[in-house]
Each structure stands twice: as C-alpha cells, then as structure tokens.
Design an enzyme around this catalytic site. Structure first.
Site, PDB file in Angstrom:
ATOM      1  N   ASP A  32      15.697   4.805  15.761  1.00 18.28           N
ATOM      2  CA  ASP A  32      14.472   5.446  15.283  1.00 18.28           C
ATOM      3  C   ASP A  32      14.715   6.953  15.360  1.00 18.28           C
ATOM      4  OD1 ASP A  32      11.202   4.241  15.441  1.00 18.28           O
ATOM      5  OD2 ASP A  32      11.644   6.347  15.090  1.00 18.28           O
ATOM      6  N   ASP A  64      18.846   8.796  12.456  1.00 24.27           N
ATOM      7  CA  ASP A  64      18.271   8.793  11.108  1.00 24.27           C
ATOM      8  C   ASP A  64      19.030   7.729  10.312  1.00 24.27           C
ATOM      9  OD1 ASP A  64      17.984   9.526   8.299  1.00 24.27           O
ATOM     10  OD2 ASP A  64      17.225  11.464   8.980  1.00 24.27           O
ATOM     11  N   TYR A 159       6.077   5.946  -3.271  1.00 22.56           N
ATOM     12  CA  TYR A 159       6.191   5.087  -2.081  1.00 22.56           C
ATOM     13  C   TYR A 159       6.453   3.639  -2.500  1.00 22.56           C
ATOM     14  CZ  TYR A 159       4.569   2.084   1.702  1.00 22.56           C
ATOM     15  OH  TYR A 159       4.478   1.080   2.627  1.00 22.56           O
ATOM     16  N   TYR A 186       3.687  -6.451   3.035  1.00 21.69           N
ATOM     17  CA  TYR A 186       2.517  -6.360   3.929  1.00 21.69           C
ATOM     18  C   TYR A 186       1.285  -5.959   3.136  1.00 21.69           C
ATOM     19  CZ  TYR A 186       6.283  -5.081   7.284  1.00 21.69           C
ATOM     20  OH  TYR A 186       7.418  -4.988   8.032  1.00 21.69           O
ATOM     21  N   PHE A 187       0.168  -6.552   3.494  1.00 17.78           N
ATOM     22  CA  PHE A 187      -1.106  -6.050   2.988  1.00 17.78           C
ATOM     23  C   PHE A 187      -1.564  -4.957   3.967  1.00 17.78           C
ATOM     24  CE2 PHE A 187      -2.022  -8.133  -1.014  1.00 17.78           C
ATOM     25  CZ  PHE A 187      -0.817  -8.799  -1.145  1.00 17.78           C
ATOM     26  N   ARG A 303     -10.902   8.093  -3.954  1.00 14.19           N
ATOM     27  CA  ARG A 303      -9.664   8.803  -3.610  1.00 14.19           C
ATOM     28  C   ARG A 303      -8.648   8.552  -4.731  1.00 14.19           C
ATOM     29  NH1 ARG A 303      -6.686   7.180   1.993  1.00 14.19           N
ATOM     30  NH2 ARG A 303      -6.476   5.199   0.905  1.00 14.19           N
TER      31      ARG A 303
HETATM   32  N1  UFG Z   1     -10.720   4.494   2.911  1.00 17.24           N
HETATM   33  C1  UFG Z   1     -11.906   5.188   3.064  1.00 17.24           C
HETATM   34  N2  UFG Z   1     -11.927   6.267   3.885  1.00 17.24           N
HETATM   35  C2  UFG Z   1     -10.821   6.690   4.567  1.00 17.24           C
HETATM   36  C3  UFG Z   1      -9.604   5.971   4.397  1.00 17.24           C
HETATM   37  C4  UFG Z   1      -9.598   4.889   3.553  1.00 17.24           C
HETATM   38  O1  UFG Z   1     -12.925   4.834   2.464  1.00 17.24           O
HETATM   39  O2  UFG Z   1     -10.893   7.703   5.296  1.00 17.24           O
HETATM   40  C5  UFG Z   1     -10.697   3.303   2.046  1.00 17.24           C
HETATM   41  C6  UFG Z   1      -9.740   3.415   0.870  1.00 17.24           C
HETATM   42  O3  UFG Z   1     -10.376   4.048  -0.213  1.00 17.24           O
HETATM   43  C7  UFG Z   1      -9.399   1.941   0.617  1.00 17.24           C
HETATM   44  C8  UFG Z   1      -9.453   1.319   2.007  1.00 17.24           C
HETATM   45  O4  UFG Z   1     -10.227   2.209   2.808  1.00 17.24           O
HETATM   46  O5  UFG Z   1     -10.408   1.338  -0.180  1.00 17.24           O
HETATM   47  C9  UFG Z   1      -8.091   1.141   2.639  1.00 17.24           C
HETATM   48  O6  UFG Z   1      -7.398   2.378   2.605  1.00 17.24           O
HETATM   49  P1  UFG Z   1      -6.119   2.660   3.526  1.00 17.24           P
HETATM   50  O7  UFG Z   1      -5.721   4.082   3.319  1.00 17.24           O
HETATM   51  O8  UFG Z   1      -6.389   2.208   4.916  1.00 17.24           O
HETATM   52  O9  UFG Z   1      -5.005   1.666   2.974  1.00 17.24           O
HETATM   53  P2  UFG Z   1      -4.417   1.506   1.498  1.00 17.24           P
HETATM   54  O10 UFG Z   1      -4.917   0.196   0.966  1.00 17.24           O
HETATM   55  O11 UFG Z   1      -4.594   2.729   0.709  1.00 17.24           O
HETATM   56  O12 UFG Z   1      -2.883   1.241   1.789  1.00 17.24           O
HETATM   57  C10 UFG Z   1      -2.072   2.155   2.479  1.00 17.24           C
HETATM   58  C11 UFG Z   1      -0.646   1.979   2.007  1.00 17.24           C
HETATM   59  C12 UFG Z   1      -0.155   0.591   2.344  1.00 17.24           C
HETATM   60  C13 UFG Z   1      -0.300   0.356   3.788  1.00 17.24           C
HETATM   61  C14 UFG Z   1      -1.735   0.597   4.185  1.00 17.24           C
HETATM   62  C15 UFG Z   1      -1.942   0.462   5.662  1.00 17.24           C
HETATM   63  O13 UFG Z   1      -0.612   2.163   0.632  1.00 17.24           O
HETATM   64  O14 UFG Z   1       1.200   0.455   1.993  1.00 17.24           O
HETATM   65  O15 UFG Z   1      -2.113   1.915   3.823  1.00 17.24           O
HETATM   66  O16 UFG Z   1      -1.137   1.368   6.351  1.00 17.24           O
HETATM   67  F1  UFG Z   1       0.019  -0.941   4.082  1.00 17.24           F
END
Ligand code: UFG
Length: 351
Positions: A32, A64, A159, A186-187, A303
């Site tokens: 890591d 790294d 990403y 992963y979800f 967002r």
């Molecule tokens: N959200 C908010 N407010 C916030 C942050 C998020 O409303 O401050 C909403 C987003 O709009 C979305 C949901 O919460 O609808 C989830 O958002 P996240 O940022 O938690 O997660 P994402 O689905 O955008 O996914 C991202 C990466 C994934 C990763 C995941 C968890 O794209 O690869 O974060 O780490 F798995």
C-alpha cells in the site's frame, strides 16, 4: 491456507477483507502506498484477528503499484523464504469520480499502468490468480434493471473507463495463458466492522453519501446536501445498491477460494450488491432509525455525472460463489456509526 498479496490492503475495503482472509487462515502481504489509507487500520486488523502485525501472518510493505521492480522484489523475497505468493487481491487504485474527470492521465497511469506493472510481476513469478476490484459504474447510465453481468458496459468517466480497461486486460490474459481472474463489480459498499475499530476514513471532505452522513452525526459537518430530488424515483432522490463492507469482504474470500480450487483457467465477472436499491432519503431515515441521531439535510441540485439509479442482479455471485449479501441497512448504519462515533477523526491522531 495460502500466501496472498493484497494491494491497497490498508484501505477501507482492503482492511475489512484482510480481516476476513486472516480468519480463513491465509497469510497476507499487504502492499500500500498509504496515500489514502493508514497503517493503523492494519494494526487494528491484526489485533482483531489475534495475529502479530508485521509478522508472518500480516506484513505491510509501503509500495506504489507502478513500481514493478519493487513488486518483483516482494515476490522474490517471499519465494526465497518458501512462502511463495499464490494469489493477489488487487484493491490499489484511485477511485474519486470527479478527480478522474479533472486528472484523466493520472487515473490511467495509476489504475491501468499500475495494474499492468502488477500483472507483469505476477507473470514473471508464475503467480496467475487475481481478484480485481471493479465497479458498478462500468454500466454508466443503464436503462434496464436489475443489472446483470451481461448488461452492456458504458463507462462515462475515466474512473470507470480505467476499471473496465483492467477487466479487459484480464480477459486478454485468460485467453493467452493459464490465468484465473475474478473481476468483482462493487455497487456501494458502506458500514464497518461491528467492533467499530476499523471503518471508512476518506481524506478531506467525503464525496460519498455514507461517510458524509456518519461525519455529520459525529459533528464534523452541519448538514447533508441531497443532490437532486427530481429523479424519476419514488421520492425523487437517487437510488443505489448499498451493501455492508463485511458482506463485500466475505465475497472476496469466497472468490479467492473458488479460484484457488479451480484447475481450469477462469475469467469471471461478478456483480456484488444486495439486489435492492435504496434512495438517498431511505439511507438518511434508515440511519436515523438505527442510531437515534438526526441528520439535518437540504435538497440541492443534481451532482454532475450522477445517474438516477444503479441496482445489481447479484444472482450470478450466489450461483458461482454461494455468496449472498446478508446484512441489512440497519446493520450498515449501526456498524458505520459504531466506527465513526468511536473514531470521530478516523485513524488520524489515533494509535
Ligand atoms: N449523494 C448526496 N449527497 C452527498 C453525496 C452523495 O445526495 O453528499 C447522493 C448521490 O447523488 C447519489 C448517492 O448519494 O445519488 C450515492 O452517491 P455516492 O457518492 O455515495 O456514490 P456513487 O453512487 O456516486 O458511487 C461512487 C463511485 C463508486 C463507489 C461508490 C462508493 O462512483 O464506484 O461511490 O464509494 F463504489
């Protein structure tokens, strides 16, 4: 029992997976660069597992993944002391969507060149078994649900593009030679180990919903901004398939066992989720119900780059690995809060 190299093993998902792998009897070498993780996480993993940190069962080497010479030296030194590395679990990489849009070259370099350096070191040492951290964001903005592994991919940011590129490299290797690989899509992993001693500790202000909520509960932020209440979902907020990080960690152990037992080359792709999408407001209210802590929020605009919904079909993982997510939203919230309330500032300043 096997000798496993875990890249990025000090991070959120990596540290939880190390704990599960240790409980299965595996010996771990973690590499890591500690750029977005802490060695304290692994000290605590060692304590929870009842093993010595820095000893035979759990070692940490700062490295790294782009440093192929150093990676090869790690393989050589393990082979020289008769504990040859048999498989790799590859978590190391960058994962912030908006940063990937701003710095695409950096993402391709770390995520893709880093992975090819790792794979070249593995090839040189005839270690050809790998579990790879991929992401549900490779599906882009899908129209049909739930998402199966044969849903077309359509990565819409660097990403996801870099994660899909590594999946494709692993596909090429499986054709070229006796590689066994599992790409785990992963979800949304959340929560923490129920002890509360390890958990998610993002650098700076969290981008993701769940750590933002736990940090509000810990008093580090005033209120949640809910990004969009006009999606075509029941309550208008975005839907994701949140799964407990311990369920996800157990899936890695199951994928590893499956591959170590397989005599034939393998190139698996598996969705890891619960199959049940939850809206942002479901998570907010679920957290409040599980912890008794109120989360102030305000609705703001969408967002950039967010999709309305992601939800897994997790049946293939169940069929092939016998794995199924078993923990509830209440478990995710209770355990996530156990971690954040005991460690309001994460690993920083703690020993
Ligand atoms: N959200 C908010 N407010 C916030 C942050 C998020 O409303 O401050 C909403 C987003 O709009 C979305 C949901 O919460 O609808 C989830 O958002 P996240 O940022 O938690 O997660 P994402 O689905 O955008 O996914 C991202 C990466 C994934 C990763 C995941 C968890 O794209 O690869 O974060 O780490 F798995």
């Amino acid at each position: 029992m096997a000798n496993i190299l875990v890249t990025g093993g000090a991070g959120f998902i990596g540290s939880h997976t190390c704990l599960v792998l240790l409980s299965h009897g595996h010996n771990l070498v973690v590499i890591d660069d500690l750029s977005n993780s802490s060695s304290v996480a692994l000290e605590r993993v060692a304590k929870l597992a009842g093993v010595g940190f820095g000893k035979e069962r759990l070692q940490l080497i700062r490295c790294d993944i782009r440093d192929q010479a150093k990676l090869e030296a790690v393989f050589t030194s393990k082979a020289n002391c008769s504990s040859q590395l048999e498989a790799v679990i590859h978590f190391a990489g960058l994962k912030a969507v908006s940063e990937s849009v701003a710095k695409p070259l950096h993402y391709w370099d770390v995520n893709v060149s880093g992975s090819t350096a790792l794979l070249a070191a593995m090839e040189a040492h005839e270690c050809r078994t790998i579990v790879f951290s991929s992401t549900s964001t490779v599906y882009g903005e899908p129209e049909f649900f739930p998402l199966t592994e044969s849903t077309p991919t359509n990565p819409i940011h660097p990403y996801a593009q870099t994660k899909l590129a590594v999946e494709q490299i692993l596909g090429s290797l499986a054709i070229a030679g006796p590689w066994r690989s599992a790409c785990l899509r992963y979800f949304n992993p959340v929560g923490a180990h129920p002890s509360g001693s390890i958990g998610e500790d993002p650098l700076g202000v969290p981008n993701n919903l769940f750590p933002y909520i736990t940090q509000i509960a810990a008093g580090r932020h005033e209120k949640l901004r809910v990004f969009g209440d006009d999606y075509l979902t029941d309550d208008g907020t975005g839907i994701r398939d949140y799964l407990h990080v311990m369920d996800l960690a157990e899936a890695h152990a199951a994928a590893l066992d499956h591959m170590l037992q397989s005599r034939a080359p393998l190139n698996l792709t598996l969705n890891l989720g619960t199959g049940k999408g939850l809206s942002v407001m479901n998570v907010v209210h679920g957290f409040e119900a599980a912890t008794g802590v109120t989360i102030p929020y305000e609705m703001v605009g969408r967002r950039a780059g967010d999709v309305p919904k992601l939800e897994a079909c997790p049946k293939k993982a169940e069929k092939i690995l016998g794995w199924k997510a078993k923990r509830s939203l209440a478990d995710m919230c209770r355990d996530g809060w156990a971690w954040q309330s005991a460690n309001p500032n994460g690993y920083r300043g703690s020993k």
